[in-house]
Design a protein around this motif. Structure first.
Motif, PDB file in Angstrom:
ATOM      1  N   TRP A 201      11.101 -84.934  69.384  1.00 60.91           N
ATOM      2  CA  TRP A 201      10.274 -84.013  70.787  1.00 60.91           C
ATOM      3  C   TRP A 201       9.740 -82.016  70.321  1.00 60.91           C
ATOM      4  CZ3 TRP A 201      15.643 -85.077  70.342  1.00 60.91           C
ATOM      5  CH2 TRP A 201      16.784 -83.559  69.869  1.00 60.91           C
ATOM      6  N   PRO A 202       8.826 -81.695  70.904  1.00 59.59           N
ATOM      7  CA  PRO A 202       8.246 -80.334  70.497  1.00 59.59           C
ATOM      8  C   PRO A 202       8.961 -79.666  71.228  1.00 59.59           C
ATOM      9  CG  PRO A 202       6.763 -81.532  72.768  1.00 59.59           C
ATOM     10  CD  PRO A 202       8.213 -82.404  72.637  1.00 59.59           C
ATOM     11  N   SER A 203       9.102 -78.216  70.471  1.00 60.15           N
ATOM     12  CA  SER A 203       9.779 -76.908  71.403  1.00 60.15           C
ATOM     13  C   SER A 203       9.440 -76.720  72.906  1.00 60.15           C
ATOM     14  CB  SER A 203       9.191 -75.696  70.205  1.00 60.15           C
ATOM     15  OG  SER A 203       8.035 -75.242  70.260  1.00 60.15           O
ATOM     16  N   GLN A 204       9.701 -75.587  73.466  1.00 55.57           N
ATOM     17  CA  GLN A 204       9.502 -75.842  74.557  1.00 55.57           C
ATOM     18  C   GLN A 204       8.009 -74.379  74.375  1.00 55.57           C
ATOM     19  OE1 GLN A 204      13.726 -74.029  75.594  1.00 55.57           O
ATOM     20  NE2 GLN A 204      12.145 -74.601  77.781  1.00 55.57           N
ATOM     21  N   THR A 205       7.932 -74.060  73.612  1.00 58.09           N
ATOM     22  CA  THR A 205       6.036 -73.088  72.975  1.00 58.09           C
ATOM     23  C   THR A 205       5.562 -74.434  73.404  1.00 58.09           C
ATOM     24  OG1 THR A 205       8.114 -71.105  72.097  1.00 58.09           O
ATOM     25  CG2 THR A 205       4.975 -71.444  71.602  1.00 58.09           C
ATOM     26  N   TYR A 206       5.139 -75.043  72.716  1.00 59.51           N
ATOM     27  CA  TYR A 206       4.924 -75.935  72.397  1.00 59.51           C
ATOM     28  C   TYR A 206       4.650 -77.547  73.543  1.00 59.51           C
ATOM     29  CZ  TYR A 206       2.961 -73.523  68.661  1.00 59.51           C
ATOM     30  OH  TYR A 206       2.528 -72.821  67.474  1.00 59.51           O
ATOM     31  N   TYR A 207       5.388 -77.414  74.731  1.00 58.88           N
ATOM     32  CA  TYR A 207       5.396 -78.393  75.453  1.00 58.88           C
ATOM     33  C   TYR A 207       4.095 -79.096  75.155  1.00 58.88           C
ATOM     34  CZ  TYR A 207       7.896 -81.346  78.704  1.00 58.88           C
ATOM     35  OH  TYR A 207       8.439 -81.837  79.934  1.00 58.88           O
ATOM     36  N   HIS A 208       2.819 -77.974  75.617  1.00 60.40           N
ATOM     37  CA  HIS A 208       1.684 -79.018  76.155  1.00 60.40           C
ATOM     38  C   HIS A 208       1.748 -80.171  75.003  1.00 60.40           C
ATOM     39  CE1 HIS A 208       0.639 -76.146  73.125  1.00 60.40           C
ATOM     40  NE2 HIS A 208       0.040 -76.553  72.696  1.00 60.40           N
TER      41      HIS A 208
ATOM     42  N   ASP B  26       2.641 -85.009  74.888  1.00 56.87           N
ATOM     43  CA  ASP B  26       2.282 -86.670  74.814  1.00 56.87           C
ATOM     44  C   ASP B  26       1.530 -87.242  73.547  1.00 56.87           C
ATOM     45  OD1 ASP B  26       2.588 -86.277  77.775  1.00 56.87           O
ATOM     46  OD2 ASP B  26       0.228 -85.677  77.794  1.00 56.87           O
ATOM     47  N   GLY B  27       1.384 -86.205  72.480  1.00 60.20           N
ATOM     48  CA  GLY B  27       1.127 -86.559  71.146  1.00 60.20           C
ATOM     49  C   GLY B  27       1.840 -86.954  70.667  1.00 60.20           C
ATOM     50  N   VAL B  28       3.138 -86.208  70.985  1.00 63.04           N
ATOM     51  CA  VAL B  28       4.656 -86.274  69.879  1.00 63.04           C
ATOM     52  C   VAL B  28       5.286 -88.383  70.385  1.00 63.04           C
ATOM     53  CG1 VAL B  28       7.208 -86.019  70.147  1.00 63.04           C
ATOM     54  CG2 VAL B  28       5.693 -84.348  69.486  1.00 63.04           C
ATOM     55  N   ILE B  29       4.848 -88.247  71.789  1.00 64.89           N
ATOM     56  CA  ILE B  29       5.033 -89.498  71.438  1.00 64.89           C
ATOM     57  C   ILE B  29       4.385 -90.387  71.349  1.00 64.89           C
ATOM     58  CG2 ILE B  29       5.616 -91.359  74.167  1.00 64.89           C
ATOM     59  CD1 ILE B  29       5.697 -88.762  75.830  1.00 64.89           C
ATOM     60  N   LYS B  30       3.154 -90.791  71.481  1.00 63.37           N
ATOM     61  CA  LYS B  30       2.110 -91.318  70.735  1.00 63.37           C
ATOM     62  C   LYS B  30       2.605 -91.704  69.012  1.00 63.37           C
ATOM     63  CE  LYS B  30      -3.053 -91.826  70.626  1.00 63.37           C
ATOM     64  NZ  LYS B  30      -2.480 -93.671  70.024  1.00 63.37           N
TER      65      LYS B  30
ATOM     66  N   MET C 172       2.001 -88.815  58.082  1.00 62.10           N
ATOM     67  CA  MET C 172       3.316 -89.404  57.604  1.00 62.10           C
ATOM     68  C   MET C 172       3.998 -89.642  57.875  1.00 62.10           C
ATOM     69  SD  MET C 172       4.715 -85.140  56.745  1.00 62.10           S
ATOM     70  CE  MET C 172       3.317 -84.192  55.880  1.00 62.10           C
ATOM     71  N   LEU C 173       4.166 -89.799  59.358  1.00 63.26           N
ATOM     72  CA  LEU C 173       4.947 -91.293  60.499  1.00 63.26           C
ATOM     73  C   LEU C 173       4.584 -92.420  59.746  1.00 63.26           C
ATOM     74  CD1 LEU C 173       5.582 -89.712  63.553  1.00 63.26           C
ATOM     75  CD2 LEU C 173       7.905 -90.365  61.524  1.00 63.26           C
ATOM     76  N   ILE C 174       2.873 -92.731  59.566  1.00 63.42           N
ATOM     77  CA  ILE C 174       2.686 -94.025  59.584  1.00 63.42           C
ATOM     78  C   ILE C 174       3.087 -94.412  58.677  1.00 63.42           C
ATOM     79  CG2 ILE C 174       0.951 -95.486  59.867  1.00 63.42           C
ATOM     80  CD1 ILE C 174      -0.074 -93.647  62.473  1.00 63.42           C
ATOM     81  N   GLU C 175       2.270 -93.756  57.041  1.00 66.63           N
ATOM     82  CA  GLU C 175       2.211 -93.972  55.897  1.00 66.63           C
ATOM     83  C   GLU C 175       3.652 -93.791  55.268  1.00 66.63           C
ATOM     84  OE1 GLU C 175      -0.733 -94.739  54.840  1.00 66.63           O
ATOM     85  OE2 GLU C 175      -1.564 -94.815  56.500  1.00 66.63           O
TER      86      GLU C 175
ATOM     87  N   SER D  64       2.836 -84.143  66.061  1.00 67.06           N
ATOM     88  CA  SER D  64       1.928 -84.187  67.515  1.00 67.06           C
ATOM     89  C   SER D  64       0.729 -83.870  67.018  1.00 67.06           C
ATOM     90  CB  SER D  64       2.362 -82.529  67.966  1.00 67.06           C
ATOM     91  OG  SER D  64       2.518 -82.007  67.596  1.00 67.06           O
ATOM     92  N   GLN D  65       0.556 -83.471  65.632  1.00 68.33           N
ATOM     93  CA  GLN D  65      -0.795 -83.213  64.840  1.00 68.33           C
ATOM     94  C   GLN D  65      -0.891 -84.110  63.777  1.00 68.33           C
ATOM     95  OE1 GLN D  65      -2.574 -80.866  66.760  1.00 68.33           O
ATOM     96  NE2 GLN D  65      -0.625 -80.381  67.758  1.00 68.33           N
ATOM     97  N   ASN D  66      -2.481 -85.163  63.358  1.00 65.59           N
ATOM     98  CA  ASN D  66      -2.519 -85.426  62.431  1.00 65.59           C
ATOM     99  C   ASN D  66      -1.769 -85.500  61.314  1.00 65.59           C
ATOM    100  OD1 ASN D  66      -4.646 -87.701  62.093  1.00 65.59           O
ATOM    101  ND2 ASN D  66      -5.350 -86.507  60.549  1.00 65.59           N
ATOM    102  N   GLU D  67      -1.816 -84.288  60.511  1.00 67.97           N
ATOM    103  CA  GLU D  67      -0.951 -84.410  58.829  1.00 67.97           C
ATOM    104  C   GLU D  67       0.513 -85.136  59.916  1.00 67.97           C
ATOM    105  OE1 GLU D  67       1.066 -81.667  56.303  1.00 67.97           O
ATOM    106  OE2 GLU D  67       0.015 -80.825  57.911  1.00 67.97           O
TER     107      GLU D  67
END
Length: 217
Positions: free
Chosen positions: A142-149, A152-156, A117-120, A110-113
């Motif tokens: 998917w994210p862990s439930q702790t980082y459920y917030h 949307d970043g995971v999906i995008k 990695m996914l893209i490059e 979900s984060q930029n790093e």
């Protein structure tokens, strides 16, 4: 006296039936050839791939659709796709075995790093897959439930990576979130709140096969 008209009608009918039988035989032969060939997949990932033996569940689900599936698995705990690339094993497997699909997976990203990695790193996989006439697929997690917030970043980030690298998206995480939002039931998560329950694993396998079948149409 022989009724010539009736004989002609009979011959025409016999000809039509013969053509139909031949046509069905050809179609059956083509379908049977595809079935015999089957589909081959290389799974590349970490525990979110090997947990509950997801590749085997995918194989079992494919079998219910009449598809004979064989697979290889390269997965290690906490590995990203760039880590597998650095080791070099996946390159040799892709070049040697001529898979139909290479399914790559890493953490939620979900984060930029993770996004980069996914893209490059995905570009490297894509280029190699094209040389081997193989299709690259992103297995969205998917994210862990702790980082459920961060969901949307995971999906995008997975959607963007698949689009930018012209790859097939297997949107397991997105299907999960739709279910969670609709039911407020998180039974797809296992006891640790991150890895899949057996039910979640079966849903993941179903989604993967469903989207691979769409590609084959």
């Amino acid at each position: 006296m022989v009724a010539l008209g009736n004989d002609n009608s009979t011959l025409r009918l016999a000809g039509i039936l013969l053509c139909y039988v031949l046509f069905v035989g050809i179609l059956f032969g083509q379908a049977n050839a595809v079935h015999k060939k089957g589909v081959s997949i290389l799974f590349v990932g970490n525990s979110l791939t090997y947990y509950n033996n997801l590749p085997e569940l995918v194989k079992q689900n494919a079998k219910t659709h009449g598809i004979r599936l064989k697979y290889d698995l390269v997965a290690k705990p906490n590995y990203a796709i760039v880590d597998h690339w650095a080791e070099g094993k996946v390159q040799k497997l892709i070049a040697k075995n001529k898979y139909d699909y290479v399914i790559v997976q890493q953490g939620p990203s979900s984060q930029n790093e993770g996004r980069q990695m996914l893209i490059e790193s995905g570009k490297d996989y894509k280029q190699l897959c094209e040389k081997s006439n193989t299709k690259l697929c992103y297995y969205m997690v998917w994210p862990s439930q702790t980082y459920y917030h961060t969901y949307d970043g995971v999906i995008k980030n997975h959607r963007d990576a698949a689009q930018l690298n012209d790859a097939i998206l297997l949107p397991v995480g997105e299907v999960w979130k739709a279910y969670f939002d609709r039911t407020d039931n998180f039974q797809y998560y296992g006891p640790d709140g991150f890895h899949r329950s057996l039910l979640g694993s079966k849903v993941a396998a179903r989604v993967i096969v469903e989207y691979l079948l769409k590609d084959k149409k």
